[in-house]
Design a protein around this motif. Structure first.
Motif, short mmCIF file in Angstrom:
data_model
loop_
_atom_site.label_atom_id
_atom_site.label_comp_id
_atom_site.label_asym_id
_atom_site.label_seq_id
_atom_site.Cartn_x
_atom_site.Cartn_y
_atom_site.Cartn_z
N GLY A 141 -6.75 -9.16 -8.28
CA GLY A 141 -5.73 -8.15 -7.73
C GLY A 141 -6.60 -7.50 -6.41
N CYS A 142 -5.99 -6.15 -6.17
CA CYS A 142 -6.28 -5.60 -5.10
C CYS A 142 -6.80 -4.25 -5.08
CB CYS A 142 -5.19 -5.36 -4.07
SG CYS A 142 -4.35 -6.94 -3.34
N VAL A 143 -7.44 -3.87 -4.22
CA VAL A 143 -8.01 -2.28 -4.46
C VAL A 143 -8.27 -1.76 -2.73
CG1 VAL A 143 -10.55 -2.95 -4.27
CG2 VAL A 143 -9.83 -0.84 -5.53
N SER A 144 -8.01 -0.40 -2.93
CA SER A 144 -7.90 0.42 -1.66
C SER A 144 -9.43 1.44 -1.97
CB SER A 144 -6.85 0.91 -1.03
OG SER A 144 -7.16 2.08 -0.11
N GLU A 186 0.94 -1.33 -0.11
CA GLU A 186 -0.11 0.20 -0.03
C GLU A 186 0.93 1.07 -0.05
OE1 GLU A 186 -3.53 2.11 2.64
OE2 GLU A 186 -2.45 0.61 3.46
N MET A 187 0.50 2.28 -0.97
CA MET A 187 1.37 3.40 -0.95
C MET A 187 0.34 4.62 -0.82
SD MET A 187 4.18 2.10 -1.68
CE MET A 187 5.35 3.48 -2.06
N THR A 231 -6.28 12.06 2.04
CA THR A 231 -5.44 10.90 2.13
C THR A 231 -5.73 9.57 1.36
OG1 THR A 231 -4.70 11.31 4.32
CG2 THR A 231 -4.12 9.43 3.68
N GLN A 232 -4.97 9.42 0.15
CA GLN A 232 -5.46 8.49 -0.72
C GLN A 232 -4.33 7.35 -1.00
OE1 GLN A 232 -5.85 10.87 -4.35
NE2 GLN A 232 -8.06 10.84 -4.26
N SER A 233 -4.59 6.11 -1.15
CA SER A 233 -3.64 4.97 -1.35
C SER A 233 -4.19 4.20 -2.45
CB SER A 233 -3.67 4.35 0.14
OG SER A 233 -4.86 3.47 0.48
N LYS A 234 -3.18 3.44 -2.73
CA LYS A 234 -3.19 2.33 -4.01
C LYS A 234 -2.16 1.32 -3.69
CE LYS A 234 -0.37 4.39 -7.45
NZ LYS A 234 -0.60 4.56 -8.87
N TYR A 235 -2.48 0.16 -4.25
CA TYR A 235 -1.63 -0.87 -4.18
C TYR A 235 -0.28 -0.81 -5.66
CZ TYR A 235 -4.12 -3.38 -0.42
OH TYR A 235 -4.68 -3.65 0.69
N GLU A 236 0.68 -1.19 -5.07
CA GLU A 236 1.73 -1.27 -6.10
C GLU A 236 2.42 -2.79 -5.64
OE1 GLU A 236 4.47 2.00 -6.26
OE2 GLU A 236 2.82 3.38 -6.72
#
Length: 459
Positions: A403-406, A277-278, A303-308
């Protein structure tokens, strides 16, 4: 993905009825029952004190409210709102209360585990079971509701009693080969009872319904042992998480070790994917209301985040336990199998920010989700291979084989997700903060998605 308005609740006492039609919440001493689809209040009950525990009966017709400080249990009926039942344990106290599988008996455990009292709502009769043991999980019912296993402690020895739930007569009573029994759990098919020892001794015992010892398993000696246990829904595998940061899988044919899942600090498995998570902070416009907003000075930030996807080999954040404190944060504390038996999710307390997902078909690591904060809760969708988790911030995280999601929870004010659970249909998530809850409605359309860190979810 859509979100409802926030609803008040206290002590995270919130349950969905087994039939999925109603949502019950407690606000201090009030019990509020809502229609799950419309969130309109259909029943409102007033209890005698603040509710510490609430539970639906199996047929969704009754609700149990326990007030442990006063030793009281109140039962409410949805079909007859004017009818109610009060159970007072008196000076002997109350530490736990639960329904029997038939939804017509209540089992109360008194203080100091002196006895278990079985109260019948139909005949108003009372039965007593002596010598229940105070342990991690000392009582469990088979999935079909026919039998109950109870851990007992008599004359400094561990015993197990199996009762028939129809009339509560004793079916089997036998001594357990444990030094200090810590828990027991039936397999989902009700054929095998898993019994494990305290953390001071690694011992897993497997008994049949008639009390025969089928197998005994011990991985090592002279070190902290079993910390968590989980059955697959098919009853084919038993996962044992221990303090040595490993998960051992036993098979149902020979009850021998099938494989070992390790949790190394450096992930080098080329078949695994590490999602990290970034986070970033960005200025948002007044028209963007789908993210959690923070006011800093005269500026509006989110404050946002996403997966890398991180290139392997890669290191996972590790927290060293403090040897000077009791109950060290070490070992496998949580495990859960997906409904289709395909995946196993685990959490190692040494790595509190990570969830590990294992493929049970190829018996290998599939993915690791590393968050920016320690993980509070993770739970599988009851219908699909989809994992939801939270970390105590304003986001909910989802993993699937695609996959993943935030996702930010778009509600006004501060909504910190402390825990979550799925609706029985798998179509929605119930998100709980300290004093509020919010429903997250999932997009039920099945879409083909490639494995990517930027998996598309409809918001």
């Amino acid at each position: 993905m859509n979100f409802s308005e926030v609803i008040k609740q206290s002590n995270q006492v919130c349950k969905v009825s087994p039939d999925g039609k109603y949502l019950a919440t407690c606000v201090q001493y009030r019990l509020v029952v809502r229609d799950f689809n419309t969130l309109q209040i259909v029943h409102l009950y007033t209890c005698l004190d603040q509710v510490m525990h609430m539970e639906w009966s199996s047929d969704s017709l009754f609700i149990l409210c326990a007030m442990y400080k006063r030793g009281l249990v109140q039962v409410w009926s949805l079909e007859q709102p004017d009818w109610h039942c009060k159970i007072d344990e008196g000076s002997i106290g109350l530490v736990s209360s639960r329904w029997s599988p038939d939804g017509r008996h209540i089992l109360n455990t008194t203080e100091f585990h002196l006895r278990v009292t079985v109260w019948s709502l139909c005949t108003k009769s009372v039965s007593y079971i002596k010598y229940p043991k105070a342990c991690q999980k000392g009582m469990d019912f088979t999935a079909d509701g026919h039998y109950m296993a109870l851990a007992e402690r008599r004359e400094c020895k561990d015993y197990i009693s199996v009762f028939v739930c129809d009339d509560w007569h004793l079916l089997r009573h036998f001594e357990s080969e444990t030094q200090d029994l810590a828990g027991l759990e039936w397999s989902p098919n009700g054929c095998v009872l898993a019994v494990w020892d305290s953390c001071l001794e690694y011992k897993m015992l497997l008994y049949s319904l008639d009390g025969r010892l089928l197998s005994s398993y011990s991985a090592y000696e002279w070190s902290l042992g079993i910390k968590s246990v989980a059955w697959t829904p098919s009853s084919q595998f038993l996962a044992i998480g221990s303090y040595d940061e490993k998960v051992r899988i036993l098979n149902h044919i020979t009850w021998k070790k099938l494989t070992v899942f390790e949790h190394p600090a450096i992930i080098s498995n080329s078949k695994a994917v590490l999602f990290k998570e970034m986070e970033k902070r960005a200025v948002v416009g007044s028209e963007d209301l789908s993210v959690h907003q923070l006011t800093v000075g005269n500026s509006l930030f989110s404050t946002q985040s996403k997966y890398e996807i991180t290139q392997l080999p890669a290191k996972v954040s590790v927290v060293k336990p403090d040897p000077d404190h009791a109950n060290p944060k070490i070992g496998i504390s949580a495990m859960a199998f997906s409904a289709d038996n395909r995946y196993l999710a685990t959490k190692d307390d040494n790595m509190p920010q990570s969830v590990w997902v294992w493929d049970m078909q190829r018996l290998g690591l599939l993915a690791v989700l590393e968050q920016t904060a320690p993980i509070r809760c993770f739970v599988w969708d009851p219908r699909r291979p989809r994992l939801a988790l939270c970390t105590g911030n304003s986001k909910v995280y989802l993993w699937s084989p695609a996959g993943c999601v935030s996702v930010n929870v778009p509600v006004e004010g501060s909504f910190q997700v402390q825990s979550l659970f799925w609706h029985c249909s798998g179509g929605s998530l119930i998100l709980l903060s300290k004093e509020q809850l919010c429903l997250c409605y999932m997009d039920t359309e099945e879409k083909d998605q490639s494995t990517s860190s930027d998996c598309n979810f409809t918001i």
